[in-house]
Design an enzyme around this catalytic site. Sequence first.
Site, mmCIF file in Angstrom:
data_model
loop_
_atom_site.group_PDB
_atom_site.id
_atom_site.type_symbol
_atom_site.label_atom_id
_atom_site.label_comp_id
_atom_site.label_asym_id
_atom_site.label_seq_id
_atom_site.Cartn_x
_atom_site.Cartn_y
_atom_site.Cartn_z
ATOM 1 N N TYR A 25 -4.577 -0.715 4.829
ATOM 2 C CA TYR A 25 -4.225 -0.710 3.409
ATOM 3 C C TYR A 25 -5.440 -0.372 2.558
ATOM 4 O O TYR A 25 -5.358 -0.384 1.335
ATOM 5 C CB TYR A 25 -3.669 -2.062 2.958
ATOM 6 N N HIS A 74 -0.406 -3.846 14.470
ATOM 7 C CA HIS A 74 0.344 -3.130 13.442
ATOM 8 C C HIS A 74 1.341 -2.151 14.073
ATOM 9 O O HIS A 74 2.502 -2.088 13.646
ATOM 10 C CB HIS A 74 -0.633 -2.372 12.544
#
Length: 151
Positions: free
Chosen positions: A55, A125
């Site tokens: 992010y 992830h």
Amino acid sequence: MKTRAIGRIAASEIGLGCMGMDHAYGKPAPRSEMVSLLHEALDLGCTLFDTAPVYGTANEELLGEAFADRRDRAVLCTKFGITGQKVENGKPVNLLDSRPESIRAQVEGSLRRLRTDHIDLLYQHRVDPHVEPEVVAGVMADLKKEGKITE
């Protein structure tokens, strides 16, 4: 707010995903406003906060700043496995790396950015098809033994 057990962790049933605070949805909001929002969420009983290095490292740094003096109240969750992106045929493609040395490097970076000695909840992830799941699980078990991750 009600809590639930996640292994040895007690966390609020409702968590706050922090990706949109400075990534993926246009211009980031002022950092001071996001720190205030994180403090208010914690004060209202939300204890589970989710981020990831992909992010943008500033996202983990934001949580580290916000919870530096409240770390004992916040359950910090982050991820590993996506180390960047590239563009193929005009579309973004995730760069995956879950080799043991990469997981360790990613965790060390997250610990530094989050300003903590442990990550409460760490998860992969995206699955890296080039690394056996048992290898990933072994690294995570070692990180738990070392006290770098709780769950």
